[in-house]
Design a protein around this motif. Sequence first.
Motif, PDB file in Angstrom:
ATOM      1  N   ASP A  16      14.036   4.851 -79.919  1.00  0.00           N
ATOM      2  CA  ASP A  16      15.314   4.237 -79.560  1.00  0.00           C
ATOM      3  C   ASP A  16      15.332   3.628 -78.166  1.00  0.00           C
ATOM      4  OD1 ASP A  16      16.525   4.939 -82.008  1.00  0.00           O
ATOM      5  OD2 ASP A  16      16.939   6.957 -81.256  1.00  0.00           O
ATOM      6  N   HIS A  17      14.291   3.845 -77.381  1.00  0.00           N
ATOM      7  CA  HIS A  17      14.281   3.267 -76.024  1.00  0.00           C
ATOM      8  C   HIS A  17      12.861   2.839 -75.649  1.00  0.00           C
ATOM      9  CE1 HIS A  17      13.012   7.326 -74.658  1.00  0.00           C
ATOM     10  NE2 HIS A  17      13.997   7.776 -75.407  1.00  0.00           N
ATOM     11  N   GLN A  18      12.386   1.855 -76.386  1.00  0.00           N
ATOM     12  CA  GLN A  18      11.047   1.328 -76.170  1.00  0.00           C
ATOM     13  C   GLN A  18      11.033   0.351 -74.993  1.00  0.00           C
ATOM     14  OE1 GLN A  18       9.406  -0.250 -79.927  1.00  0.00           O
ATOM     15  NE2 GLN A  18      11.076   0.805 -80.955  1.00  0.00           N
ATOM     16  N   THR A  71      18.168   5.420 -66.765  1.00  0.00           N
ATOM     17  CA  THR A  71      18.191   4.908 -68.134  1.00  0.00           C
ATOM     18  C   THR A  71      16.893   5.280 -68.839  1.00  0.00           C
ATOM     19  OG1 THR A  71      19.560   3.020 -67.485  1.00  0.00           O
ATOM     20  CG2 THR A  71      18.393   2.846 -69.582  1.00  0.00           C
ATOM     21  N   GLN A  72      16.995   5.773 -70.047  1.00  0.00           N
ATOM     22  CA  GLN A  72      15.795   6.140 -70.789  1.00  0.00           C
ATOM     23  C   GLN A  72      15.015   4.900 -71.217  1.00  0.00           C
ATOM     24  OE1 GLN A  72      17.322   8.755 -73.952  1.00  0.00           O
ATOM     25  NE2 GLN A  72      16.228  10.417 -72.955  1.00  0.00           N
ATOM     26  N   ALA A  73      13.737   4.910 -70.943  1.00  0.00           N
ATOM     27  CA  ALA A  73      12.829   3.858 -71.398  1.00  0.00           C
ATOM     28  C   ALA A  73      11.412   4.350 -71.147  1.00  0.00           C
ATOM     29  CB  ALA A  73      13.065   2.547 -70.652  1.00  0.00           C
ATOM     30  N   THR A 125      11.649  -1.257 -66.648  1.00  0.00           N
ATOM     31  CA  THR A 125      12.630  -1.386 -67.731  1.00  0.00           C
ATOM     32  C   THR A 125      13.791  -0.434 -67.519  1.00  0.00           C
ATOM     33  OG1 THR A 125      10.884  -2.052 -69.282  1.00  0.00           O
ATOM     34  CG2 THR A 125      12.953  -1.278 -70.239  1.00  0.00           C
ATOM     35  N   GLN A 126      13.531   0.787 -67.033  1.00  0.00           N
ATOM     36  CA  GLN A 126      14.610   1.726 -66.744  1.00  0.00           C
ATOM     37  C   GLN A 126      15.613   1.147 -65.749  1.00  0.00           C
ATOM     38  OE1 GLN A 126      13.373   5.651 -65.594  1.00  0.00           O
ATOM     39  NE2 GLN A 126      12.069   5.966 -67.391  1.00  0.00           N
ATOM     40  N   PRO A 139      13.615   9.712 -67.339  1.00  0.00           N
ATOM     41  CA  PRO A 139      14.485   8.597 -66.943  1.00  0.00           C
ATOM     42  C   PRO A 139      14.908   8.713 -65.485  1.00  0.00           C
ATOM     43  CG  PRO A 139      15.752  10.186 -68.200  1.00  0.00           C
ATOM     44  CD  PRO A 139      14.322  10.679 -68.205  1.00  0.00           C
TER      45      PRO A 139
END
Length: 449
Positions: free
Chosen positions: A381-383, A309-311, A227-228, A305
Amino acid sequence: MGRPDLNRRQLLGGLGGLCVAGSFGFAALGTGADALASSADTRVRYWNLFSGGDGANMITMLDAFREANPRIDVKDSTLQWGNPFYTKLAMAAAGNRAPDLAVMHLGRVPGFSPGRLLDPWDVDLLAKYGVREQDYHPTLWKRGVIDGELYALPLDIHVQLCFYRKDVLKKAGLLGDDGRMIPVTSTTEWFDVLKKARQVQKKGLQTIGLWTNDQNFQWWFFVAFYTQLGGRWFNDDNTDVLFDTDKATRVLEFLRRHVTDGYVIPGAPTGEQFVNGAPFTWEGNWSVPVFSGAKLDYGATPLPPVFGTQATHAESHAFVLPHQSGRGGATDEGAHELAAYVVKHALQWAAGGHIPAYTPTLSTPAYHRLTPQNEYVSAMDHQATEPKVWFAGSTGVLAQDLGPVVVSSTMGSAKPAAVARRMKSRLTRLLASKNPMDGRTAAQGGAVA
């Protein structure tokens, strides 16, 4: 839409295709087990899958509800976690013997044949008891909506975290002025952090616990980092596979490097190693009570991350209404009131490490005082979640099918690029398979695991 017939033989055949195993029996009964003998006006039968610390927290919340609402008796039953729970719940719903309220993992809801095995929530009734869509993170609320109706009311999100020993990281110069782990934004930075931590850690311990042999954890980690990278699974209509094997290979190579560079001891007890001084471990937030109970000097942050990208992987416990042909009246309203009460009073639930889904709780001073919960609340906020398909969700077919494949790459028995291609092939086969718990297709079998 009418509800297709789904008899016991069809259901068992379909569930068998999902590799379901285990006992259908109860693991324990909560304090409301004698509600049938009560003189209360309304009785609500409630099934959940919470044991251990989570079970104790849930019972505390239920007892508070009983005290505040003496007119409603709650008969709560705790069943065995995993597929045995889902099997019993599906059979009860198909046979019109379902409880009034139950808990499910949110990712399993699309496969539970909403409209056949689940009934939709009355959002106006939820609002009457103080729970509204605007009280939720939009992404989380939408996960419970299918065909325009709310079928799952989230209680929390539970996430995979990077736990770290502050005492070790301080020696390595890896703590910031705020006493938290320094930010990491690339794979290069991450392996540099591991290298510095290893230089000051105790001998005989691994640098990071990574659950290299566990298909569930390896799958969860893969979902997070894929996802990141912005990786997609399927198109918006879930008719075509869009899985990116190049991105998948990058993730698999990243996970594998922890082993080849010697930062992991495969098969080592990750929690025990962390308690004994290992600098890092990647675990679910449910480990917070364990590490806090051990009185460690530690912190916990969402998975780093490393791909920019945060996830971080997230799943949710959610309340559902198992199908009842005669659902309605005081009992149904009691189920709505009970679910709304627990959602709104989830500070107790947060003590178990879970992030409450009801966002007003997150802004309270009491929640801000919880450590390390206040460090990783940003995960809301970043699931990074599994795709919204029938074969996804906790202990679902997707994890059972792809998890072992990820393990084979991490452990080195298969090359990452080959594993990525195998994953895409399996995703293609799964997408073409029929949901065996859909009343229209159960008779066709659907063995896909």
